[in-house]
Enzyme design. Structure first.
Site, short mmCIF file in Angstrom:
data_model
loop_
_atom_site.label_atom_id
_atom_site.label_comp_id
_atom_site.label_asym_id
_atom_site.label_seq_id
_atom_site.Cartn_x
_atom_site.Cartn_y
_atom_site.Cartn_z
N VAL A 23 -46.23 72.80 -7.01
CA VAL A 23 -46.83 73.80 -6.13
C VAL A 23 -46.50 75.19 -6.67
O VAL A 23 -45.35 75.49 -7.00
CB VAL A 23 -46.29 73.66 -4.68
CG1 VAL A 23 -46.86 74.74 -3.79
CG2 VAL A 23 -46.62 72.29 -4.12
N CYS A 24 -47.53 76.04 -6.74
CA CYS A 24 -47.31 77.44 -7.13
C CYS A 24 -48.25 78.33 -6.34
O CYS A 24 -48.88 77.88 -5.39
CB CYS A 24 -47.45 77.62 -8.63
SG CYS A 24 -49.13 77.53 -9.26
N ALA A 25 -48.36 79.56 -6.75
CA ALA A 25 -49.16 80.53 -6.01
C ALA A 25 -50.66 80.21 -6.09
O ALA A 25 -51.33 80.11 -5.07
CB ALA A 25 -48.89 81.94 -6.51
#
Length: 99
Positions: free
Chosen positions: A6-8
């Site tokens: 998960v990232c931006a």
């Protein structure tokens, strides 16, 4: 095993995902890896994930990820390992989460 990164926005983590998939194939590791943005994080447990790795750029959102994780183990990928795409260290982190 099934791992969610998960990232931006999901873009830089997608690059890491591809590197991790290559590393896993070369080393006989049976893993499915997906990369998503935080906004796409719905119910990862229902989707069959075993753990969630959080990109260091959104480490400040770890508590929010934990709330959505529905009990799945989660941790932030260390910045140095993320930046260097240090797959051996990242897979060690996965092993610790799943132990």
């Amino acid at each position: 095993m099934k791992v969610l990164l998960v990232c931006a926005a999901g873009m830089s983590t997608s690059m890491l995902m591809k590197k991790m998939e290559s590393y896993a194939k070369e080393n006989g590791i049976d893993v499915a890896i997906d990369a998503r943005s935080f906004s796409e994080l719905k119910d990862p447990k229902e989707a069959g994930y075993d753990c969630i790795l959080i990109g260091p750029q959104i480490a400040y959102m770890k508590d929010k990820v934990l709330k959505r994780a529905n009990g799945l183990p989660c941790d932030v990928i260390p910045l140095k390992d993320y930046g260097r795409q240090n797959c051996p260290a990242i897979f060690e982190l996965i092993d610790k989460l799943l132990a």
